[in-house]
Design a protein around this motif. Sequence first.
Motif, short mmCIF file in Angstrom:
data_model
loop_
_atom_site.label_atom_id
_atom_site.label_comp_id
_atom_site.label_asym_id
_atom_site.label_seq_id
_atom_site.Cartn_x
_atom_site.Cartn_y
_atom_site.Cartn_z
N SER A 360 -18.39 -33.34 54.40
CA SER A 360 -18.45 -33.48 52.95
C SER A 360 -19.83 -33.14 52.40
O SER A 360 -19.98 -32.91 51.20
CB SER A 360 -18.07 -34.91 52.55
N LEU A 361 -20.83 -33.08 53.28
CA LEU A 361 -22.17 -32.69 52.84
C LEU A 361 -22.18 -31.28 52.27
O LEU A 361 -23.02 -30.94 51.45
CB LEU A 361 -23.16 -32.77 54.02
N LEU A 362 -21.23 -30.46 52.73
CA LEU A 362 -21.08 -29.13 52.14
C LEU A 362 -20.19 -29.29 50.91
O LEU A 362 -18.99 -29.04 50.95
CB LEU A 362 -20.47 -28.17 53.14
N SER A 363 -20.80 -29.70 49.83
CA SER A 363 -20.05 -30.00 48.62
C SER A 363 -19.58 -28.71 47.96
O SER A 363 -19.84 -27.61 48.44
CB SER A 363 -20.94 -30.77 47.65
N GLU A 364 -18.92 -28.84 46.85
CA GLU A 364 -18.45 -27.67 46.11
C GLU A 364 -19.60 -26.85 45.53
O GLU A 364 -19.38 -25.75 45.03
CB GLU A 364 -17.50 -28.09 44.99
N ARG A 365 -20.80 -27.37 45.61
CA ARG A 365 -21.96 -26.64 45.07
C ARG A 365 -22.74 -25.90 46.15
O ARG A 365 -23.79 -25.34 45.87
CB ARG A 365 -22.87 -27.60 44.32
N ARG A 366 -22.24 -25.89 47.37
CA ARG A 366 -22.90 -25.15 48.44
C ARG A 366 -21.96 -24.08 49.00
O ARG A 366 -20.78 -24.32 49.19
CB ARG A 366 -23.34 -26.07 49.58
N ILE A 367 -22.52 -22.93 49.29
CA ILE A 367 -21.78 -21.84 49.92
C ILE A 367 -21.99 -21.94 51.42
O ILE A 367 -23.13 -21.94 51.90
CB ILE A 367 -22.26 -20.47 49.40
N ALA A 368 -20.90 -22.02 52.18
CA ALA A 368 -20.98 -21.98 53.64
C ALA A 368 -20.64 -20.57 54.09
O ALA A 368 -19.63 -19.99 53.66
CB ALA A 368 -20.00 -22.98 54.25
N THR A 369 -21.48 -19.99 54.94
CA THR A 369 -21.26 -18.62 55.37
C THR A 369 -21.64 -18.44 56.83
O THR A 369 -22.51 -19.13 57.35
CB THR A 369 -22.07 -17.63 54.50
N GLY A 370 -20.95 -17.53 57.48
CA GLY A 370 -21.36 -17.05 58.79
C GLY A 370 -22.20 -15.80 58.65
O GLY A 370 -22.75 -15.53 57.59
N TYR A 371 -22.33 -15.04 59.75
CA TYR A 371 -22.99 -13.73 59.76
C TYR A 371 -24.50 -13.81 59.56
O TYR A 371 -25.14 -12.83 59.19
CB TYR A 371 -22.36 -12.79 58.73
N LEU A 372 -25.08 -14.98 59.82
CA LEU A 372 -26.53 -15.09 59.84
C LEU A 372 -27.07 -14.25 60.99
O LEU A 372 -26.47 -14.18 62.06
CB LEU A 372 -26.93 -16.56 60.01
N ALA A 373 -28.21 -13.61 60.79
CA ALA A 373 -28.80 -12.75 61.82
C ALA A 373 -29.00 -13.52 63.12
O ALA A 373 -29.49 -14.65 63.11
CB ALA A 373 -30.14 -12.20 61.33
N GLY A 374 -28.60 -12.90 64.22
CA GLY A 374 -28.72 -13.55 65.51
C GLY A 374 -27.62 -13.11 66.45
O GLY A 374 -27.14 -11.98 66.37
N PRO A 375 -27.17 -13.99 67.36
CA PRO A 375 -26.13 -13.62 68.32
C PRO A 375 -24.85 -13.14 67.64
O PRO A 375 -24.45 -13.67 66.60
CB PRO A 375 -25.89 -14.91 69.10
N CYS A 376 -24.19 -12.16 68.26
CA CYS A 376 -22.98 -11.57 67.70
C CYS A 376 -21.77 -12.06 68.50
O CYS A 376 -21.61 -11.72 69.68
CB CYS A 376 -23.05 -10.05 67.76
N LEU A 377 -20.94 -12.86 67.88
CA LEU A 377 -19.71 -13.36 68.50
C LEU A 377 -18.86 -14.03 67.44
O LEU A 377 -19.35 -14.38 66.37
CB LEU A 377 -20.01 -14.37 69.62
N TYR A 378 -17.56 -14.18 67.74
CA TYR A 378 -16.71 -15.01 66.90
C TYR A 378 -16.95 -16.47 67.25
O TYR A 378 -17.30 -16.81 68.38
CB TYR A 378 -15.24 -14.67 67.12
N VAL A 379 -16.74 -17.34 66.26
CA VAL A 379 -16.88 -18.78 66.47
C VAL A 379 -15.57 -19.44 66.05
O VAL A 379 -15.37 -19.79 64.88
CB VAL A 379 -18.06 -19.37 65.69
N PRO A 380 -14.63 -19.58 66.99
CA PRO A 380 -13.37 -20.26 66.67
C PRO A 380 -13.52 -21.76 66.72
O PRO A 380 -14.52 -22.29 67.21
CB PRO A 380 -12.44 -19.77 67.80
N THR A 381 -12.55 -22.46 66.21
CA THR A 381 -12.47 -23.91 66.37
C THR A 381 -11.83 -24.23 67.73
O THR A 381 -11.29 -23.35 68.40
CB THR A 381 -11.62 -24.52 65.26
N ASP A 382 -11.89 -25.50 68.11
CA ASP A 382 -11.21 -25.91 69.34
C ASP A 382 -9.72 -25.55 69.29
O ASP A 382 -9.15 -25.07 70.28
CB ASP A 382 -11.36 -27.42 69.56
#
Length: 427
Positions: A360-382
């Motif tokens: 919930s810390l990622l409220s409606e006023r924050r954008i959550a995004t992937g693709y930050l520079a660094g290792p290249c891979l998919y990140v699935p959930t369990d």
Amino acid sequence: MRAGFLTVDITPACAIPLAGYAARKNPFARVDSPLEANLVVLADGDGIPVVLGSLDTLFIGETTVEAIAAEAGIPRSRLLLVSTHTHNAPSLAPEVPRLGRHDAAYGEMVIRRVGGAIRQLADGWTNSVSVGHARQAAPFNINRRRPAWMLDYGALRRERRWRFGKSIALAPHRAGPIERTLQSIVMRDGLGRIRAILWSFPCHPAFYPFPDHVSADFPGTVRAHLRETLGTTCPVIYLPGLAGSAIPDISFPVPRSFGDLIRIALPFNPILPWFTPATYRAWTGRIGAAATACVHAARPTRSEEMVIHRSARSSPVFVTRPPGRPDIALDVMRLDFGDACGIVAMTGEMIGEWAPRLPSLLSERRIATGYLAGPCLYVPTDGAVQEGGYEADRFRDLFDLNGNFAADLDRSVLHAISCLFSGAGHS
């Protein structure tokens, strides 16, 4: 809050290969739209510069971001650079050569231009800005992890062997989880003029109808639309969100050839759709209109606009083989513009199935995004790892990865994010 802004052209000057598809080997045929790096430099609570930016490329690999930091003369930890993930640009990730050969001369040009621009901005900024955030319904995407009965026609043709069973197909899945929301963060100066636009819509820029042309795909089309409509030349930063399992919602693919007709007609053969130039223009036009409305709605709020910058690293999420090769952890970064709004960015292609699991810390006023520079891979959930599919296992060969995802992915990723807000992260 004080900030500096700059847009840098990173369009290739000569024909080189593009990144995004293993089967595409030849140099590009033409340039349809420019490629850009859009940058904003801010100062955190300690007065130290922190850089937010997006680059029109598939991935920004670890070697590239390290070189940009060295060229800019600032610590790597102060760079929050995100790739727009267009599949119609040259590679900036030599770590994944099967997705597109990395051209060293092009990479050096981008490093020099982007690093030099950051150095120029970090030497001083004079713009005082306020920040606003807005959300807009955007029903233009769809989940692509479809449970289906499938017949392996390739194995039938090559090996005369039947392979039939239920699996996760790379195809539209209307019942799958998807974030059908567009968000914007807008920076304005004291006169109310727009100085920078950040926007996010979770969707793969992988369906441009001309695969051998250079294009920023829909992030570039929307960028041009915003600038023209709003009468500004400001940086427009696209953040792909949790786009690893999100694609355009294309209602029906128009056959382009006899082969397409066969693919559509074959039973037990779920497929990805495609755009024609006309359907692509219509789809991007709808996104551009939604983005414009969202920017207009993002009015400055009355808040203490102090920049908060934190970073953290997860425990290993991918255990590599053979032993001795480094395991892969995720870097996560938080950038808040006071209490008005903010961003949480993560390395890797975060799939849409993460959205209901984020704290919930990622409220409606924050954008959550992937693709930050660094290792290249998919990140699935369990859960996605247990289901299988391209994002859980079949991507590994193309990404030059040998190994397995660690147990308790959900716990590792969520713990790293929580560290950004608990004081355990690094500023």
